[in-house]
Design a protein around this motif. Sequence first.
Motif, PDB file in Angstrom:
ATOM      1  N   ARG A 182      -3.694  -4.307   7.998  1.00 38.83           N
ATOM      2  CA  ARG A 182      -3.046  -3.483   6.975  1.00 38.83           C
ATOM      3  C   ARG A 182      -3.711  -2.110   6.901  1.00 38.83           C
ATOM      4  O   ARG A 182      -3.033  -1.073   6.847  1.00 38.83           O
ATOM      5  CB  ARG A 182      -3.143  -4.198   5.629  1.00 38.83           C
ATOM      6  N   ILE A 183      -5.037  -2.082   6.927  1.00 38.63           N
ATOM      7  CA  ILE A 183      -5.754  -0.807   6.827  1.00 38.63           C
ATOM      8  C   ILE A 183      -5.490   0.052   8.061  1.00 38.63           C
ATOM      9  O   ILE A 183      -5.208   1.252   7.955  1.00 38.63           O
ATOM     10  CB  ILE A 183      -7.253  -1.064   6.633  1.00 38.63           C
TER      11      ILE A 183
ATOM     12  N   SER B  75       0.834  -1.206   0.000  1.00 34.99           N
ATOM     13  CA  SER B  75       0.000   0.000   0.000  1.00 34.99           C
ATOM     14  C   SER B  75       0.866   1.252   0.000  1.00 34.99           C
ATOM     15  O   SER B  75       0.485   2.269  -0.568  1.00 34.99           O
ATOM     16  CB  SER B  75      -1.021   0.024   1.148  1.00 34.99           C
ATOM     17  N   TYR B  76       2.062   1.164   0.604  1.00 36.57           N
ATOM     18  CA  TYR B  76       2.982   2.305   0.562  1.00 36.57           C
ATOM     19  C   TYR B  76       3.477   2.531  -0.859  1.00 36.57           C
ATOM     20  O   TYR B  76       3.477   3.662  -1.358  1.00 36.57           O
ATOM     21  CB  TYR B  76       4.158   2.080   1.512  1.00 36.57           C
ATOM     22  N   VAL B  77       3.889   1.440  -1.528  1.00 42.03           N
ATOM     23  CA  VAL B  77       4.383   1.545  -2.905  1.00 42.03           C
ATOM     24  C   VAL B  77       3.316   2.187  -3.784  1.00 42.03           C
ATOM     25  O   VAL B  77       3.585   3.085  -4.577  1.00 42.03           O
ATOM     26  CB  VAL B  77       4.768   0.148  -3.448  1.00 42.03           C
TER      27      VAL B  77
ATOM     28  N   GLY C 132      -5.110  -1.154  -6.134  1.00 44.57           N
ATOM     29  CA  GLY C 132      -5.241  -1.857  -4.865  1.00 44.57           C
ATOM     30  C   GLY C 132      -4.324  -3.061  -4.764  1.00 44.57           C
ATOM     31  O   GLY C 132      -4.769  -4.184  -4.555  1.00 44.57           O
ATOM     32  N   PHE C 133      -3.018  -2.821  -4.922  1.00 46.79           N
ATOM     33  CA  PHE C 133      -2.029  -3.908  -4.855  1.00 46.79           C
ATOM     34  C   PHE C 133      -2.192  -4.843  -3.652  1.00 46.79           C
ATOM     35  O   PHE C 133      -2.063  -6.062  -3.792  1.00 46.79           O
ATOM     36  CB  PHE C 133      -0.601  -3.341  -4.849  1.00 46.79           C
TER      37      PHE C 133
ATOM     38  N   SER D  98      -1.806   1.281   7.908  1.00 41.60           N
ATOM     39  CA  SER D  98      -1.505   2.310   6.902  1.00 41.60           C
ATOM     40  C   SER D  98      -2.234   3.611   7.226  1.00 41.60           C
ATOM     41  O   SER D  98      -1.727   4.685   6.921  1.00 41.60           O
ATOM     42  CB  SER D  98      -1.797   1.820   5.476  1.00 41.60           C
ATOM     43  N   ALA D  99      -3.404   3.514   7.882  1.00 41.74           N
ATOM     44  CA  ALA D  99      -4.078   4.751   8.308  1.00 41.74           C
ATOM     45  C   ALA D  99      -3.252   5.453   9.394  1.00 41.74           C
ATOM     46  O   ALA D  99      -3.100   6.673   9.395  1.00 41.74           O
ATOM     47  CB  ALA D  99      -5.474   4.450   8.815  1.00 41.74           C
ATOM     48  N   LEU D 100      -2.682   4.649  10.293  1.00 41.99           N
ATOM     49  CA  LEU D 100      -1.846   5.211  11.355  1.00 41.99           C
ATOM     50  C   LEU D 100      -0.586   5.853  10.789  1.00 41.99           C
ATOM     51  O   LEU D 100      -0.179   6.937  11.201  1.00 41.99           O
ATOM     52  CB  LEU D 100      -1.423   4.107  12.327  1.00 41.99           C
ATOM     53  N   LEU D 101       0.040   5.167   9.815  1.00 37.31           N
ATOM     54  CA  LEU D 101       1.338   5.624   9.315  1.00 37.31           C
ATOM     55  C   LEU D 101       1.208   6.722   8.269  1.00 37.31           C
ATOM     56  O   LEU D 101       1.909   7.715   8.308  1.00 37.31           O
ATOM     57  CB  LEU D 101       2.112   4.442   8.716  1.00 37.31           C
ATOM     58  N   PHE D 102       0.298   6.543   7.302  1.00 36.78           N
ATOM     59  CA  PHE D 102       0.255   7.492   6.183  1.00 36.78           C
ATOM     60  C   PHE D 102      -1.063   8.235   6.085  1.00 36.78           C
ATOM     61  O   PHE D 102      -1.189   9.128   5.261  1.00 36.78           O
ATOM     62  CB  PHE D 102       0.487   6.796   4.829  1.00 36.78           C
TER      63      PHE D 102
END
Lengths: 126, 168
Positions: B70-71, B26-28, B45-46, B74-78
């Motif tokens: 994962r969700i 998801s970062y990529v 949506g890899f 990724s919400a926390l990080l990005f």
Amino acid sequence: MTKTDGKKLKNDIIFVSVLLFVISVIGVFYFFFRGEGDTVTVTVARECYGEYALDEDRVLEIRTEHSLNTLVICDGKAYMETADCPDGICTDHRPIFRDGESIICLPNQVVVTVTAKDGEEPDIVA
Amino acid sequence: MGNNNRKRIHQLALLSILTSLALILSYVEAVLPPIFSAIPAVKLGFPNILIIFILYRMGTKEAAAVSFLRIALSALLFGNPITFIYSFAGAFLSLTVMAILKKTNLFSTVGVSIAGGILHNLGQILVAMLLLGTSEIGYYMVVLAFTGTLAGFFIGLCGAFLIRQVDI
């Protein structure tokens, strides 16, 4: 490819085509079977911000504590001139004038919708 | 007993690796330029390649766990709470429908993935309707149904390839 694989592929194709066909039909109805509107309604974060007549040219600043969008009403059409949101998608939106058309700025939660004040709702798809 | 324990540890480690892999994907995707810049909010949506893989090779519960983690991560990080709600609604709806369609055994992996792609978009549109208090955004679903089909097709092909080729 085994027999069951072929059958599944057939099911896939039928399923996807039927789904896309139904959605397209709904979309065509939605886009073309409606008349022109005469009023723009602006809501910000679900709350009504104001209503403005489409036949009156004006530049409208939609300002909240942390956002600013500029809506222009010109020649019976409304479009978003500027927006301080990160993507600016709403400023790329074509001018709206049909009943039910809208410009939505998702980051700033601004919704601009054209409505027809007089006459009954020609809206077929709710 | 000991064997069972080892199996569980193996699965835990595997799911952890898959979760971090999904997070990386998801970062990529977030740093890559958008594919159709003309249509906003369209992504392939890899991470869903992995979700499809887990759904078929390990099970629904495992796929749901990895997808949720994962969700959330990724919400926390990005991202922010709003992106979390959007992703969660999309993933929840799409995974539920994919699990049901998989159970019927009527469709191929690609067909199931296409349904997942469309439902993912539907979930996000429904959240947008709720957050904005308008049903007007609904007609954007017409566009998103087509892009969701394309994305689901691509993801399904990749997923089917992984399911066939990768031994876990």
